[in-house]
Design an enzyme around this catalytic site. Structure first.
Site, PDB file in Angstrom:
ATOM      1  N   HIS A 251      17.491  -3.646   0.340  1.00 13.18           N
ATOM      2  CA  HIS A 251      17.269  -3.617   1.922  1.00 13.18           C
ATOM      3  C   HIS A 251      19.004  -3.159   2.735  1.00 13.18           C
ATOM      4  O   HIS A 251      19.117  -3.736   3.702  1.00 13.18           O
ATOM      5  CB  HIS A 251      16.757  -4.882   3.009  1.00 13.18           C
ATOM      6  N   SER A 375      35.759  20.637   2.424  1.00 12.96           N
ATOM      7  CA  SER A 375      35.045  20.969   3.733  1.00 12.96           C
ATOM      8  C   SER A 375      36.155  21.895   4.352  1.00 12.96           C
ATOM      9  O   SER A 375      37.209  21.928   3.771  1.00 12.96           O
ATOM     10  CB  SER A 375      35.013  19.818   4.543  1.00 12.96           C
TER      11      SER A 375
END
Length: 549
Positions: A251, A375
Site C-alpha cells: 500500500h 529532458s
C-alpha cells in the site's frame, strides 16, 4: 489566436476556429466561460469591456489564411509520400523497424504469400501420393525437386509477381494458384496436372494453414527467444542481488523487509510460467473444404477417406488437426494464444512499473550514455525511458491482441469475412510486444544497484520489526502482543533504541530475547536470500516441462 490544444505544424489553431459557435452572440464573460475549455483563448488579459465576439476568428478568415498551406501539403503528398520509414503509418514500419524486422518474414504480406505457396505445393504433392487419385500419378524425383524449389527458392520478386496477378484477379489466393500454374507450365510432368493445384480447396483451407504456420514460425523463431532472453536477464538480476536487503512496500507504506533479488525472482518465475503456458497451446488447422464437410472432395472421389487424408496433411505441416469446423478454422486456439501473450505482457507491465518505482526511490541508478539527453529543458534528468517505452508498447500490443482474441472466434453462420482483415494485424500485436521486450532488456542493461540508498531506507524503518516481535510474543503466551506493538509503533517514530528497550522489558525466555535483539531491518528478510539464489531451479523446472534447454 491560441487555443488550449496543441496546433500541428501545418494545421494551426486558427484553422479550427470554425468549431467556435460564431453565429451565437457572446456579450458577457459568462457567455465566454460557457464554452468548452478547449475553445477558450489561453490569453485572458483582454479588457472585459471588449465585445466577446471580436475575440474570436471567423471561419471565413480561417479558410482564407490556410488555403496556401493546405495546397502545399497536397502537392507534397502527391509527389513525395512514397512508403518509407518517414511516411509509414505504423511506427513499427518506421521508427521502430530495426527492432521488429525479424518478424517480417513471417507476419508480413510477404510471409502470408510464402506460406500460401507452401500449402498449395505441399497439397499437390500429397495428392500425388493418394493411390485412388490416378489423375495425379506419383511425381518423379526431378518433378518433386522442382516443386520443392518453388518453396525453398521463393523470393521477393515471386511475391511481387503474385501481387501483380492479384491486380487482375482481385483475389489474393487465386493469384497464388495462377502464379504456380505459370511457374509449372515449363515442366512437362507437372504441366499435365496443373488443375490439381488448389484441388477441392476453398481459399480458407489455404489461408488458415498459412496463418497457423505464420504464427508457429514467428513464435518459435522470434517471440520465444526474446521472451527467454528477458526471463534470463531477470534471473541474473535476481541471483546477483539475492543477498541485498530492501524495504518492502505494501500500500505504498514500509513493510517487512525482503531482498532485491527475491523480488526480481518473483517476476522471473511468473513470466516463465506464462511462457510455458503459451508454448503448450496447440496451433491448429483445417482442410475440409467450403463448409467443413468435404463436399467437393467426395463428389470427385467418393472412395477416398478424405477426413483421414486432411488430418495427415495438416499434421505433416507440424500443426494439430481440427476436424469440427465450418468454412474457417474456428480460431479458438488463436484466442487462447493471444490471451496468454496478453497475460505475459501484463506481468511485464507490472515489472516495468516496479523497476520504474525503484529508480524513482533511488534504489537503482541508470548508466548514462555520452550525448544522450533526458529532458529538453532540465539537463540533470536521466529518465527511465526504456521501461516507460516498454509499458506503452505493451498497452498497444494488448489492445490489438485483445481485439484479435475476442473477434476471431466469432463468425456469422458458416463464415463471414470479418476475420480476414483482422488476421492481417497479427504482426502488429506481436511487433509491439517484441518492441516492449527489447525496451525492457535495454533498460535493464543500464541499471546499477544503489546499496547505500537501499540501506538508508532500512535504517529509518525500525518499525518493521514490530511483526517478528509480536509473533514471538504470541509463541510464548505474552498477552495482547499485537496491541502492545501497535501502541509502540503506530504513527510514532521508532528507533533502534526504542525497539531495544521494548524487547528487554518483555517477559520472554532469554534465548528468545537474544534472538530478537539480533534482528535489524537489514537481517529480517526471512527466506528471501535463498529464494533469490535458487530462482534458476524454479525456472528450469518450468522449462523442462516445455522441453527448453
Amino acid at each position: 489566436m491560441e487555443f488550449g490544444v496543441a496546433s500541428s505544424r501545418v494545421f494551426n489553431a486558427c484553422q479550427f476556429s470554425c468549431l467556435c459557435p460564431s453565429p451565437r452572440k457572446f456579450r458577457t464573460p459568462a457567455d465566454l466561460l460557457s464554452l468548452s475549455p478547449r475553445l477558450r483563448p489561453l490569453n485572458a488579459s483582454f479588457p472585459l469591456s471588449t465585445p466577446v465576439s471580436r475575440r474570436y476568428c471567423t471561419c471565413k478568415a480561417t479558410l482564407k489564411e490556410t488555403n496556401a498551406s493546405v495546397a502545399k501539403v497536397r502537392n507534397v503528398a502527391a509527389n513525395d509520400f512514397e512508403l518509407s520509414s518517414l511516411t509509414a503509418l505504423s511506427p513499427l514500419d518506421g521508427r521502430y523497424w530495426r527492432k521488429v524486422k525479424d518478424l517480417a518474414p513471417y507476419t508480413s504480406e510477404y510471409g502470408l504469400i510464402y506460406f500460401r505457396v507452401l500449402v498449395e505445393v505441399k497439397w499437390l504433392l500429397k495428392l500425388s501420393r493418394i493411390p485412388e487419385i490416378t489423375e495425379v500419378p506419383s511425381f518423379s524425383e526431378e518433378a518433386q525437386l522442382y516443386l520443392e524449389g518453388l518453396i525453398n527458392g521463393f523470393s521477393m520478386n515471386d511475391a511481387l509477381e503474385i501481387k501483380t496477378i492479384e491486380k487482375v484477379t482481385n483475389h489474393d489466393v487465386k493469384a497464388v494458384e495462377y502464379f504456380l500454374k505459370q511457374k509449372c507450365q515449363s515442366d512437362p510432368e507437372i504441366a499435365k496436372v496443373l488443375e490439381f493445384f488448389h484441388f477441392a480447396c476453398t481459399s480458407e483451407d489455404v489461408n488458415n494453414l498459412a496463418h497457423a504456420l505464420m504464427l508457429k514460425e514467428a513464435m518459435k523463431t522470434v517471440v520465444f527467444p526474446v521472451m527467454d532472453e528477458l526471463v534470463k536477464a531477470i534471473c541474473n538480476v535476481a541471483k546477483d542481488n539475492a543477498h541485498i536487503p530492501m524495504l518492502s512496500r505494501t500500500h505504498g507504506q514500509p513493510a517487512s523487509p525482503t531482498t532485491l533479488g527475491k523480488e526480481m525472482a518473483v517476476f522471473a518465475v511468473r513470466l516463465s510460467r506464462e511462457r510455458r503456458d503459451i508454448s503448450q497451446i496447440e496451433i491448429m488447422g483445417k482442410f475440409a473444404g467450403a463448409v467443413g464437410n468435404y463436399n467437393a472432395h467426395l463428389a470427385a472421389y467418393p472412395d477416398v477417406k478424405w477426413p483421414q487424408i486432411a488430418e495427415e496433411f495438416v499434421k505433416s505441416l507440424g500443426l494439430s488437426f481440427n476436424p469440427y469446423i465450418t468454412q474457417i478454422e474456428t480460431h479458438d486456439y488463436m484466442a487462447k494464444l493471444f490471451h496468454a501473450i496478453i497475460q505475459f505482457n501484463n506481468i511485464l507491465v507490472d515489472f516495468d512499473r516496479d523497476v520504474w518505482g525503484y529508480i524513482s526511490l533511488g534504489y537503482f541508478k541508470q548508466i548514462t550514455k555520452a550525448g544522450e539527453i533526458g529532458s529538453s529543458t532540465m539537463p540533470h534528468k536521466v529518465n527511465p525511458i526504456d521501461f516507460e517505452n516498454s509499458e506503452g508498447n505493451l498497452g498497444v500490443a494488448n489492445g490489438g491482441l485483445s481485439h484479435l482474441s475476442m473477434k476471431l472466434p466469432i463468425s456469422r453462420w458458416q463464415r463471414d469475412l470479418t476475420d480476414s482483415t483482422v488476421l492481417r494485424n497479427m504482426g502488429v500485436g506481436l511487433g509491439h510486444s517484441i518492441l516492449a521486450y527489447k525496451s525492457t532488456l535495454q533498460g535493464m542493461a543500464k541499471l546499477l544497484v544503489n546499496e547505500d540508498r537501499l540501506s538508508e531506507d532500512l535504517n529509518h524503518s525500525w518499525e518493521v520489526l514490530a511483526e517478528p516481535i509480536q509473533t514471538v510474543m504470541r509463541r510464548y503466551g505474552v498477552p495482547e502482543p499485537y496491541e502492545k506493538l501497535k501502541e509502540l509503533t503506530r504513527g510514532r517514530a521508532v528507533t533502534k533504541e526504542s525497539i531495544t528497550e521494548f524487547i528487554e522489558g518483555l517477559a520472554l525466555p532469554e534465548e528468545a530475547k537474544i534472538n530478537l535483539l539480533k534482528l535489524t531491518p537489514h537481517t529480517y528478510v526471512g527466506a528471501a536470500v535463498e529464494l533469490g539464489r535458487t530462482v534458476d531451479m524454479a525456472v528450469k523446472e518450468l522449462k523442462l516441462i516445455i522441453g527448453v534447454e
